[in-house]
Design an enzyme around this catalytic site. Sequence first.
Site, short mmCIF file in Angstrom:
data_model
loop_
_atom_site.label_atom_id
_atom_site.label_comp_id
_atom_site.label_asym_id
_atom_site.label_seq_id
_atom_site.Cartn_x
_atom_site.Cartn_y
_atom_site.Cartn_z
N SER A 100 22.34 30.63 22.89
CA SER A 100 23.13 31.72 23.46
C SER A 100 23.83 32.48 22.35
CB SER A 100 24.18 31.15 24.42
OG SER A 100 25.18 32.15 24.63
N ASP A 152 24.33 36.59 27.11
CA ASP A 152 25.37 36.45 28.12
C ASP A 152 26.13 37.76 28.33
OD1 ASP A 152 25.29 33.70 29.02
OD2 ASP A 152 25.84 33.15 26.97
N MET A 212 29.06 39.61 30.37
CA MET A 212 30.27 39.31 31.14
C MET A 212 31.09 40.57 31.34
SD MET A 212 31.49 35.82 29.27
CE MET A 212 30.35 34.49 28.91
N HIS A 262 21.53 36.77 31.13
CA HIS A 262 22.36 36.10 32.14
C HIS A 262 23.51 37.03 32.52
CE1 HIS A 262 25.23 32.42 32.94
NE2 HIS A 262 24.96 33.09 34.03
N MET A 311 26.73 37.80 34.26
CA MET A 311 27.94 37.27 34.90
C MET A 311 28.80 38.49 35.26
SD MET A 311 28.36 34.08 32.31
CE MET A 311 27.28 34.86 31.12
N MET A 368 24.74 26.01 36.21
CA MET A 368 25.85 26.11 35.26
C MET A 368 26.50 24.73 35.14
SD MET A 368 25.89 29.27 34.22
CE MET A 368 27.25 28.96 33.12
N GLY A 373 32.04 31.94 31.55
CA GLY A 373 33.05 32.81 30.96
C GLY A 373 33.25 32.57 29.47
N PHE A 374 33.06 31.32 29.05
CA PHE A 374 33.35 31.01 27.65
C PHE A 374 32.35 29.99 27.11
CE2 PHE A 374 37.23 32.07 29.90
CZ PHE A 374 37.71 33.12 29.13
N GLY A 375 32.12 30.07 25.80
CA GLY A 375 31.32 29.06 25.13
C GLY A 375 32.21 27.88 24.76
N ASP A 381 22.98 25.62 31.62
CA ASP A 381 23.80 26.49 30.80
C ASP A 381 25.23 25.96 30.72
OD1 ASP A 381 24.81 28.54 29.32
OD2 ASP A 381 24.46 30.12 30.82
N GLY A 382 25.60 25.52 29.51
CA GLY A 382 26.98 25.12 29.25
C GLY A 382 27.11 23.68 28.78
N GLY A 383 27.69 23.50 27.61
CA GLY A 383 27.98 22.16 27.12
C GLY A 383 26.77 21.33 26.74
N GLY A 421 24.91 27.26 23.04
CA GLY A 421 25.59 28.22 22.17
C GLY A 421 26.16 27.53 20.96
N SER A 422 27.33 26.92 21.14
CA SER A 422 28.01 26.30 20.00
C SER A 422 27.19 25.22 19.33
CB SER A 422 29.38 25.77 20.44
OG SER A 422 29.38 25.38 21.78
#
Length: 226
Positions: free
Chosen positions: A12, A39, A41, A70, A72, A141, A146-148, A177-179, A199-200
């Site tokens: 991401s 992403d 937003m 994506h 949002m 999700m 909203g946030f990485g 998607d996420g974590g 992402g991170s």
Amino acid sequence: MTFDRNVKIAPSILAADFANFGAECAAVEAQGADWIHVDVMDGHFVPNITFGPDTCKAIRPHIKGVMDVHLMIAPVDPYIEAFAASGADVITAHVEAGAHTHRTLQAIRGAGVKAGIALNPGTPVESVDYLLDMVDLVCVMTVNPGFGGQKFIHSQVEKVRKLRAMIGDRPIHIEIDGGVTPETAPLVVEAGADVLVAGSAVFKGGSVANPAPYGENIRAIRSSFA
Ligand code: DX5
Ligand code: ZN
């Protein structure tokens, strides 16, 4: 875009250098990314703002493979044409973004783009029951959007398992998607996911000038379930 269930890593660009998206996309693809996850937003559907279709259009020439957009945002429908024209291969809208998700998905496919539907962590998997014949991807999700850099929500693994059973033989990707990290990736792959957004966990420690960590990070995720 051909369909298969091989697990794909989709970095991401929310975790990339916002002043250098083109080079970041090229760098992460060169380091082994399968798809690029973009992403969008709006500061309304989610409490953060990124960018719109013009930015997607600007980065498109720097992506060789799949551009996975994506959304949002709410409303979605007035912007589908612009995101399709930006060169997106997949456009994913949220089932929570409005009352007429069915129409939204028709519009995405009508624009000649693969259609995705995303579910927030609190949304039951049954909400996509009557949409499965009109989607190419379902995004589960595993954080609140909203946030990485947020923590993976473990209750979603069961949702992925249920979704995989609902999908059966249909050619529908299950995206997470996420974590996503080397710790959480094997859990969702085992449950049936085949597209992992990260992402991170991909961009940490690297840069366009020093892209080797991107490759190491991608390989660390891949080898966690291979
Ligand atoms: C969250 C975004 C994600 C995010 C993932 O709202 O949709 O794509 O970038 O970031 P990580 O992998 O850091 O959780
Ligand atoms: Zn995303």
